[in-house]
Design a protein around this motif. Structure first.
Motif, PDB file in Angstrom:
ATOM      1  N   LYS A 120       0.815  -1.209   0.000  1.00 27.93           N
ATOM      2  CA  LYS A 120       0.000   0.000   0.000  1.00 27.93           C
ATOM      3  C   LYS A 120       0.853   1.266   0.000  1.00 27.93           C
ATOM      4  N   ALA A 121       2.119   1.112  -0.254  1.00 25.68           N
ATOM      5  CA  ALA A 121       3.001   2.280  -0.267  1.00 25.68           C
ATOM      6  C   ALA A 121       2.724   3.133  -1.499  1.00 25.68           C
ATOM      7  N   LYS A 122       2.790   4.441  -1.324  1.00 23.24           N
ATOM      8  CA  LYS A 122       2.552   5.360  -2.433  1.00 23.24           C
ATOM      9  C   LYS A 122       3.859   5.819  -3.063  1.00 23.24           C
ATOM     10  N   ASN A 123       4.916   5.801  -2.296  1.00 18.98           N
ATOM     11  CA  ASN A 123       6.220   6.200  -2.799  1.00 18.98           C
ATOM     12  C   ASN A 123       6.758   5.091  -3.709  1.00 18.98           C
ATOM     13  N   PRO A 124       7.148   5.388  -4.959  1.00 20.59           N
ATOM     14  CA  PRO A 124       7.589   4.337  -5.881  1.00 20.59           C
ATOM     15  C   PRO A 124       8.873   3.634  -5.424  1.00 20.59           C
ATOM     16  N   GLU A 125       9.758   4.338  -4.730  1.00 20.41           N
ATOM     17  CA  GLU A 125      10.993   3.695  -4.253  1.00 20.41           C
ATOM     18  C   GLU A 125      10.680   2.655  -3.191  1.00 20.41           C
ATOM     19  N   ILE A 126       9.806   3.031  -2.262  1.00 17.80           N
ATOM     20  CA  ILE A 126       9.430   2.097  -1.197  1.00 17.80           C
ATOM     21  C   ILE A 126       8.649   0.930  -1.778  1.00 17.80           C
ATOM     22  N   LYS A 127       7.790   1.207  -2.736  1.00 20.94           N
ATOM     23  CA  LYS A 127       7.006   0.156  -3.380  1.00 20.94           C
ATOM     24  C   LYS A 127       7.927  -0.837  -4.072  1.00 20.94           C
ATOM     25  N   LYS A 128       9.000  -0.327  -4.708  1.00 21.05           N
ATOM     26  CA  LYS A 128       9.964  -1.192  -5.382  1.00 21.05           C
ATOM     27  C   LYS A 128      10.685  -2.090  -4.375  1.00 21.05           C
ATOM     28  N   LYS A 129      11.047  -1.538  -3.228  1.00 19.87           N
ATOM     29  CA  LYS A 129      11.714  -2.323  -2.175  1.00 19.87           C
ATOM     30  C   LYS A 129      10.792  -3.436  -1.667  1.00 19.87           C
ATOM     31  N   PHE A 130       9.504  -3.104  -1.444  1.00 21.02           N
ATOM     32  CA  PHE A 130       8.563  -4.128  -1.010  1.00 21.02           C
ATOM     33  C   PHE A 130       8.401  -5.222  -2.062  1.00 21.02           C
ATOM     34  N   GLU A 131       8.408  -4.864  -3.321  1.00 20.17           N
ATOM     35  CA  GLU A 131       8.323  -5.855  -4.396  1.00 20.17           C
ATOM     36  C   GLU A 131       9.528  -6.788  -4.346  1.00 20.17           C
TER      37      GLU A 131
END
Length: 142
Positions: A120-131
């Motif tokens: 549910k992260a909105k920041n693309p960098e954080i979203k990439k890390k979660f992926e």
């Protein structure tokens, strides 16, 4: 610059007499026989009177009859050079009813597959890390 020990001693200086009294009362409880120790809920000292609160009415009377044991414990502590500020003339035992503890609430939890969490992260960098973490978890579970 002061050390942590100096700072703590400076902060706790006004309460040192009460802390040492509490430590002495804890030592007295620790030196008592096991069948008495587990029923003592509180111990306090005011004036020349030592107050002992117990959680069982029969033990109240038994400790009152065995108060010479407590006086001898205090006397041996005095001869060892500790707890000189406690010198009771009288011991009062009191029974205070406390209801039995309630059982802990049942905690339910559900187990999901490792790769089934939503990002549910909105920041693309954080979203990439979660992926990346999600892919690593999928690989480790296989």
């Amino acid at each position: 610059m002061k050390t942590a020990k100096e700072i703590l001693s400076h902060i706790l200086a006004p309460y040192e007499s009460k802390l040492s009294l509490h430590r002495c009362l804890r030592k007295i409880i620790a030196l008592m026989p096991q069948n008495y120790k587990k029923y003592i809920t509180q111990m306090s000292y005011k004036g020349d009177v030592l107050y002992i609160k117990v959680s069982h009415p029969a033990l109240r009377q038994e400790i009152f009859y065995k108060r010479n044991l407590i006086f001898s414990l205090i006397k041996t502590m005095h001869s060892a050079g500790i707890c000189k500020q406690i010198n009771p003339k009288k011991i009062i035992t009191d029974y205070k009813y406390s209801p039995p503890p309630k059982p802990p609430k049942e905690i339910k939890f559900y187990i999901r597959k490792v790769e089934d969490f939503d990002i549910k992260a909105k920041n693309p960098e954080i979203k990439k890390k979660f992926e990346e973490i999600k892919e690593a978890l999928k690989a480790s579970c296989r």
